[in-house]
Design a protein around this motif. Structure first.
Motif, short mmCIF file in Angstrom:
data_model
loop_
_atom_site.label_atom_id
_atom_site.label_comp_id
_atom_site.label_asym_id
_atom_site.label_seq_id
_atom_site.Cartn_x
_atom_site.Cartn_y
_atom_site.Cartn_z
N TYR A 108 1.47 2.27 -9.67
CA TYR A 108 1.21 2.15 -8.23
C TYR A 108 1.56 0.73 -7.75
O TYR A 108 0.66 -0.11 -7.58
CB TYR A 108 -0.25 2.45 -7.93
N PRO A 109 2.81 0.45 -7.47
CA PRO A 109 3.17 -0.90 -7.00
C PRO A 109 2.44 -1.30 -5.72
O PRO A 109 2.18 -2.49 -5.50
CB PRO A 109 4.68 -0.79 -6.76
N GLN A 110 2.10 -0.32 -4.88
CA GLN A 110 1.43 -0.64 -3.61
C GLN A 110 0.05 -1.24 -3.84
O GLN A 110 -0.46 -1.97 -2.98
CB GLN A 110 1.34 0.61 -2.71
N LEU A 111 -0.56 -0.96 -4.99
CA LEU A 111 -1.82 -1.58 -5.36
C LEU A 111 -1.62 -2.76 -6.30
O LEU A 111 -2.36 -3.74 -6.26
CB LEU A 111 -2.74 -0.55 -6.04
N ASP A 112 -0.61 -2.66 -7.14
CA ASP A 112 -0.34 -3.66 -8.18
C ASP A 112 0.15 -4.97 -7.57
O ASP A 112 -0.42 -6.04 -7.81
CB ASP A 112 0.70 -3.08 -9.14
N TRP A 172 -5.00 8.63 1.53
CA TRP A 172 -4.17 7.73 2.32
C TRP A 172 -4.49 6.27 2.06
O TRP A 172 -3.64 5.39 2.24
CB TRP A 172 -4.33 8.03 3.82
N ARG A 173 -5.70 5.99 1.57
CA ARG A 173 -6.10 4.60 1.41
C ARG A 173 -5.41 3.89 0.25
O ARG A 173 -5.56 2.67 0.10
CB ARG A 173 -7.62 4.49 1.27
N THR A 174 -4.62 4.61 -0.54
CA THR A 174 -3.81 3.93 -1.55
C THR A 174 -2.86 2.91 -0.93
O THR A 174 -2.42 1.97 -1.57
CB THR A 174 -3.02 4.94 -2.40
N TRP A 175 -2.57 3.09 0.38
CA TRP A 175 -1.65 2.20 1.10
C TRP A 175 -2.36 1.04 1.78
O TRP A 175 -1.72 0.23 2.45
CB TRP A 175 -0.87 3.00 2.16
N GLU A 176 -3.66 0.95 1.62
CA GLU A 176 -4.45 0.01 2.41
C GLU A 176 -3.99 -1.45 2.28
O GLU A 176 -4.01 -2.21 3.26
CB GLU A 176 -5.92 0.12 2.01
N LEU A 177 -3.54 -1.85 1.10
CA LEU A 177 -3.16 -3.25 0.89
C LEU A 177 -1.79 -3.58 1.45
O LEU A 177 -1.47 -4.76 1.63
CB LEU A 177 -3.22 -3.60 -0.60
N VAL A 178 -0.97 -2.56 1.72
CA VAL A 178 0.36 -2.81 2.30
C VAL A 178 0.43 -2.46 3.78
O VAL A 178 1.38 -2.86 4.47
CB VAL A 178 1.48 -2.06 1.54
N LEU A 179 -0.57 -1.72 4.28
CA LEU A 179 -0.51 -1.27 5.67
C LEU A 179 -0.41 -2.41 6.69
O LEU A 179 0.37 -2.29 7.65
CB LEU A 179 -1.72 -0.39 5.99
N PRO A 180 -1.14 -3.51 6.55
CA PRO A 180 -1.01 -4.56 7.57
C PRO A 180 0.42 -5.05 7.74
O PRO A 180 0.88 -5.23 8.88
CB PRO A 180 -1.94 -5.67 7.04
N ALA A 181 1.13 -5.23 6.65
CA ALA A 181 2.52 -5.68 6.74
C ALA A 181 3.41 -4.59 7.33
O ALA A 181 4.27 -4.87 8.19
CB ALA A 181 3.04 -6.08 5.35
N LEU A 182 3.22 -3.34 6.91
CA LEU A 182 4.06 -2.25 7.42
C LEU A 182 3.81 -2.04 8.91
O LEU A 182 4.76 -1.77 9.67
CB LEU A 182 3.77 -0.96 6.65
#
Length: 250
Positions: free
Chosen positions: A231-235, A11-21
């Motif tokens: 992986y755009p969510q990391l890129d 689930w942590r693949t989303w870590e960089l986008v989670l605050p905005a979501l």
């Protein structure tokens, strides 16, 4: 909103986008069954078992339906869950399974991934030291992103160790080799957006998207991300969050 990661990920693949979501949605970031930190799979490993576990997680969270966001295998899973009637919308980030009918190159990718899992397991005990240098971080991310400097080394180490601890990897690969990928696209009645990096080295654009574009999802909202990897969510997390929110927020 429910976020579903890619094969061998967590689930942590989303870590960089989670605050905005999370500023706009109640977000459930699921770790898929058979993956590190996710539900164990008892018995035969099948696609249906993984999808059933996603639906149970939604039920446990009180989500009768949700905006589904999925990356790679998680994108394919999100579309399958949408076909089960649980999606308000789907945003797929390079969803797996989109090779043209008769294109068997996916089998080469699956065999490559089987070898990759073995390599990652061998280097896992040294993950933190290997990721302690820019060269090591580049090597660890070269198949996934084109921009890596902003990704925390600790997050990369977690993802590497998660891949090493994906217990169901071999069985999931065997299942895909036996059965391939199928989607009852006519059952998907919600809006769908697909994001795909033009520099994706695992699911190359546009070849790996061919069946989605011409058969299953020709009327989806398609966004090609110039110069971006798998992986755009990391890129490019900021741009990715904006593209997700722009499709899922009234």
């Amino acid at each position: 909103m429910v976020c579903l990661h890619g094969f061998g990920d967590t689930w942590r693949t989303w870590e960089l986008v989670l605050p905005a979501l999370e500023r706009r949605h109640d977000v459930l970031a699921v770790t898929l069954a058979g993956h590190a930190g996710g539900p164990c799979i008892e018995g035969e490993v099948t696609e249906a078992v993984v999808l059933d576990a996603v639906e149970r997680a939604m039920d446990d969270a009180g989500f009768e339906s949700a905006h589904l966001v999925g990356s790679s295998l998680g994108g394919y899973a999100a579309l399958q869950v949408a076909a089960r009637g649980r999606a308000r919308s789907v945003v797929g980030l390079a969803p797996a399974g989109g090779w043209a009918r008769g294109d068997d190159s996916y089998r080469d990718l699956l065999r490559f991934q089987a070898d990759l899992f073995e390599q990652v397991r061998a280097m896992a005990p040294h993950a933190h030291s290997l990721l302690g240098t820019p060269q090591g971080r580049r090597r660890a991310t070269e198949l996934l992103v084109t921009h890596y400097e902003h990704i925390p080394a600790e997050l990369l180490a977690h993802l590497v160790l998660g891949m090493a601890r994906c217990d169901a990897a071999g069985a999931l690969i065997d299942n895909a080799l036996r059965h391939g990928y199928h989607l009852d696209a006519e059952r998907i009645t919600c809006p769908v957006r697909v994001l795909w990096g033009t520099e994706d080295r695992l699911l190359p654009w546009p070849r790996a998207a061919e069946r989605y574009r011409t058969d299953w999802l020709p009327h989806a909202d398609w966004v090609a991300l110039d110069g971006i990897g798998h992986y755009p969510q990391l890129d490019v997390p900021l741009e990715t969050a904006q593209l997700i929110l722009g499709f899922t927020t009234p």
